[in-house]
Design a protein around this motif. Sequence first.
Motif, PDB file in Angstrom:
ATOM      1  N   GLU A 181    -122.212   4.964   4.312  1.00  0.00           N
ATOM      2  CA  GLU A 181    -121.129   5.463   5.158  1.00  0.00           C
ATOM      3  C   GLU A 181    -119.918   4.543   5.077  1.00  0.00           C
ATOM      4  O   GLU A 181    -118.770   4.993   4.983  1.00  0.00           O
ATOM      5  CB  GLU A 181    -121.609   5.586   6.603  1.00  0.00           C
ATOM      6  CG  GLU A 181    -122.569   6.745   6.825  1.00  0.00           C
ATOM      7  CD  GLU A 181    -123.114   6.768   8.239  1.00  0.00           C
ATOM      8  OE1 GLU A 181    -122.978   5.743   8.940  1.00  0.00           O
ATOM      9  OE2 GLU A 181    -123.671   7.805   8.652  1.00  0.00           O
ATOM     10  N   GLU A 182    -120.194   3.235   5.107  1.00  0.00           N
ATOM     11  CA  GLU A 182    -119.088   2.278   4.983  1.00  0.00           C
ATOM     12  C   GLU A 182    -118.444   2.361   3.608  1.00  0.00           C
ATOM     13  O   GLU A 182    -117.222   2.256   3.463  1.00  0.00           O
ATOM     14  CB  GLU A 182    -119.595   0.860   5.239  1.00  0.00           C
ATOM     15  CG  GLU A 182    -118.489  -0.182   5.293  1.00  0.00           C
ATOM     16  CD  GLU A 182    -119.031  -1.563   5.614  1.00  0.00           C
ATOM     17  OE1 GLU A 182    -118.222  -2.502   5.670  1.00  0.00           O
ATOM     18  OE2 GLU A 182    -120.252  -1.702   5.804  1.00  0.00           O
TER      19      GLU A 182
ATOM     20  N   MET B  42    -102.662  -7.644   0.019  1.00  0.00           N
ATOM     21  CA  MET B  42    -102.371  -7.390   1.432  1.00  0.00           C
ATOM     22  C   MET B  42    -103.641  -6.968   2.183  1.00  0.00           C
ATOM     23  O   MET B  42    -103.899  -7.431   3.301  1.00  0.00           O
ATOM     24  CB  MET B  42    -101.303  -6.303   1.551  1.00  0.00           C
ATOM     25  CG  MET B  42     -99.916  -6.751   1.108  1.00  0.00           C
ATOM     26  SD  MET B  42     -98.694  -5.419   1.247  1.00  0.00           S
ATOM     27  CE  MET B  42     -98.712  -5.134   3.016  1.00  0.00           C
ATOM     28  N   LYS B  43    -104.468  -6.108   1.561  1.00  0.00           N
ATOM     29  CA  LYS B  43    -105.699  -5.660   2.214  1.00  0.00           C
ATOM     30  C   LYS B  43    -106.724  -6.776   2.304  1.00  0.00           C
ATOM     31  O   LYS B  43    -107.535  -6.815   3.242  1.00  0.00           O
ATOM     32  CB  LYS B  43    -106.282  -4.471   1.444  1.00  0.00           C
ATOM     33  CG  LYS B  43    -105.459  -3.188   1.549  1.00  0.00           C
ATOM     34  CD  LYS B  43    -106.091  -2.064   0.752  1.00  0.00           C
ATOM     35  CE  LYS B  43    -105.268  -0.786   0.831  1.00  0.00           C
ATOM     36  NZ  LYS B  43    -105.293  -0.209   2.177  1.00  0.00           N
TER      37      LYS B  43
ATOM     38  N   LEU C 248    -114.245  -5.819   1.795  1.00  0.00           N
ATOM     39  CA  LEU C 248    -113.909  -7.075   1.127  1.00  0.00           C
ATOM     40  C   LEU C 248    -114.559  -7.140  -0.247  1.00  0.00           C
ATOM     41  O   LEU C 248    -113.926  -7.550  -1.232  1.00  0.00           O
ATOM     42  CB  LEU C 248    -114.367  -8.242   1.995  1.00  0.00           C
ATOM     43  CG  LEU C 248    -114.100  -9.653   1.452  1.00  0.00           C
ATOM     44  CD1 LEU C 248    -112.604  -9.876   1.258  1.00  0.00           C
ATOM     45  CD2 LEU C 248    -114.678 -10.704   2.373  1.00  0.00           C
ATOM     46  N   LYS C 249    -115.822  -6.698  -0.325  1.00  0.00           N
ATOM     47  CA  LYS C 249    -116.524  -6.701  -1.614  1.00  0.00           C
ATOM     48  C   LYS C 249    -115.841  -5.766  -2.606  1.00  0.00           C
ATOM     49  O   LYS C 249    -115.637  -6.116  -3.784  1.00  0.00           O
ATOM     50  CB  LYS C 249    -117.974  -6.279  -1.389  1.00  0.00           C
ATOM     51  CG  LYS C 249    -118.815  -6.274  -2.653  1.00  0.00           C
ATOM     52  CD  LYS C 249    -120.250  -5.861  -2.333  1.00  0.00           C
ATOM     53  CE  LYS C 249    -121.096  -5.814  -3.602  1.00  0.00           C
ATOM     54  NZ  LYS C 249    -122.495  -5.386  -3.295  1.00  0.00           N
TER      55      LYS C 249
ATOM     56  N   PHE D 299    -109.895  -6.476  -7.546  1.00  0.00           N
ATOM     57  CA  PHE D 299    -109.079  -7.612  -7.991  1.00  0.00           C
ATOM     58  C   PHE D 299    -109.566  -8.136  -9.334  1.00  0.00           C
ATOM     59  O   PHE D 299    -108.762  -8.511 -10.203  1.00  0.00           O
ATOM     60  CB  PHE D 299    -109.129  -8.719  -6.936  1.00  0.00           C
ATOM     61  CG  PHE D 299    -108.064  -9.762  -7.106  1.00  0.00           C
ATOM     62  CD1 PHE D 299    -106.750  -9.492  -6.763  1.00  0.00           C
ATOM     63  CD2 PHE D 299    -108.366 -11.011  -7.625  1.00  0.00           C
ATOM     64  CE1 PHE D 299    -105.767 -10.441  -6.913  1.00  0.00           C
ATOM     65  CE2 PHE D 299    -107.385 -11.965  -7.793  1.00  0.00           C
ATOM     66  CZ  PHE D 299    -106.083 -11.677  -7.430  1.00  0.00           C
ATOM     67  N   GLY D 300    -110.901  -8.157  -9.514  1.00  0.00           N
ATOM     68  CA  GLY D 300    -111.441  -8.559 -10.812  1.00  0.00           C
ATOM     69  C   GLY D 300    -111.026  -7.606 -11.925  1.00  0.00           C
ATOM     70  O   GLY D 300    -110.673  -8.034 -13.026  1.00  0.00           O
ATOM     71  N   ARG D 301    -111.062  -6.292 -11.634  1.00  0.00           N
ATOM     72  CA  ARG D 301    -110.601  -5.310 -12.628  1.00  0.00           C
ATOM     73  C   ARG D 301    -109.107  -5.482 -12.919  1.00  0.00           C
ATOM     74  O   ARG D 301    -108.660  -5.334 -14.069  1.00  0.00           O
ATOM     75  CB  ARG D 301    -110.878  -3.916 -12.111  1.00  0.00           C
ATOM     76  CG  ARG D 301    -112.354  -3.542 -12.087  1.00  0.00           C
ATOM     77  CD  ARG D 301    -112.593  -2.251 -11.320  1.00  0.00           C
ATOM     78  NE  ARG D 301    -111.813  -1.148 -11.865  1.00  0.00           N
ATOM     79  CZ  ARG D 301    -111.699   0.029 -11.252  1.00  0.00           C
ATOM     80  NH1 ARG D 301    -112.292   0.231 -10.088  1.00  0.00           N
ATOM     81  NH2 ARG D 301    -110.981   1.003 -11.806  1.00  0.00           N
ATOM     82  N   LEU D 302    -108.334  -5.798 -11.876  1.00  0.00           N
ATOM     83  CA  LEU D 302    -106.902  -6.037 -12.070  1.00  0.00           C
ATOM     84  C   LEU D 302    -106.669  -7.213 -13.011  1.00  0.00           C
ATOM     85  O   LEU D 302    -105.824  -7.144 -13.913  1.00  0.00           O
ATOM     86  CB  LEU D 302    -106.230  -6.307 -10.724  1.00  0.00           C
ATOM     87  CG  LEU D 302    -105.801  -5.084  -9.903  1.00  0.00           C
ATOM     88  CD1 LEU D 302    -105.405  -5.515  -8.507  1.00  0.00           C
ATOM     89  CD2 LEU D 302    -104.646  -4.369 -10.583  1.00  0.00           C
TER      90      LEU D 302
END
Length: 428
Positions: free
Chosen positions: A180-181, A243-244, A253-254, A260-263
């Motif tokens: 759900e999260e 920002m997030k 966060l995960k 961010f790693g893909r970026l």
Amino acid sequence: LQKMDKSAALAQATLADAHKFISLKLVEVGRLAEGAANAAKRELEKGKQQVEAGLGRVRAFQEDTVKRKRQNLVVLVKEKIEEAEAAVLRMKEAGSDLPILDAGSLDEALERALATELEAQNAVTAARRELQQRQQELRPHEGTSPDALKNNSELLRTKVRVQYMEAELNKFRKAAKGFEERIKVGKSLTITSALLQEAEGEVERLSEAAVSWPEGERPPDDAQSTIVSVQQKLTMTTTQVEMKLQTAQGLELKELRGLFGRLQKAQSKLDAVKESARTRSKAVSGQFVRAASEAIRKAESKVATVSAEAAKRELTAERLEELTKEARSGLALVVAASQILAKEQGPSLALESKVEFARLQLRCKALERRGKAAADKVSTRFEAVASEAEHAALDALRLSARQEGDRFDVDSLFNQLSGGAAEVSEEQ
């Protein structure tokens, strides 16, 4: 079983009444004569033994009833447990595919799995309630007989099965909460993920196209514009993720760290493409700068030669005519150098070559002014000499054509010079 209980209770009550009746009669026998009393007493003792034997049979019947009741209670509990286990199995099957589903189908699959979880929860609750109720019913009849111990062991195993099912339910609820999260986070990161996915696709296409770029040439113009566009998307996505990240927790966060790693990976690939494009542009710009520099050098040499010759005091008409041609040639070289510079000028020029390119432009403009000045000077002197020679020739021709009485016989002079032809050559 209920009829057995009632029958046993009725028989026990009847026998108890009979036993009481016999006990009273034994007391009354004592008032009789000795002979009659002994005979009556024997009969009463015999009836008493029959009553006690009946009570024994009733107790045995009651023990059998209790045994049957225990067996029946265990069977009822087992049926509830099996129903609950079947519901838990369906719940596990419904949730087994959830980890491998994509965001598009996860929401609907999770909704179905939660419906089976609710069904399993109700079944397990009913099984536990049945178990507790039957334990209360069995407790007054507990004993140490092998059958009682066996039934108690069965109920203990059943209790363990209920605990296992409750553990499976808790495990599923925890996993469902995570999914759900995950769905919630996926919806909140939909735009960011889509932007990153689009940028990753463009980076991959750029990387594949960069392999086939021709050697010794700049990357295509559309590749340069695509590099700029992809960099803007990556920068925008990185800003959103950063920002997030400042307020994100848990799964969000995960997920953001994964984005961010893909970026970083996409940026690294794009940097490699940009470096390849920069290297090619630098090499091509260097070639253009060298070509422009060589063209300007040749033009400078030609203009310097013309300027030096034009500065001499005594020059023949023939030399002035040659210098005029050389001045035009020098100006043509200046124009060619200017065209090379104009062709290369623009954003495609490598940063390392822009300073040298600007210097060449200044040299070319100064050279153009010097070349025009030298050409004007040579042209002015040549025109003056040509005009003087023209006047001298005209004066000589007029003098030759003059006859007595200040008349001019032009036709006779023309025939004499041309030898009777229609034209007069330069040698004549």
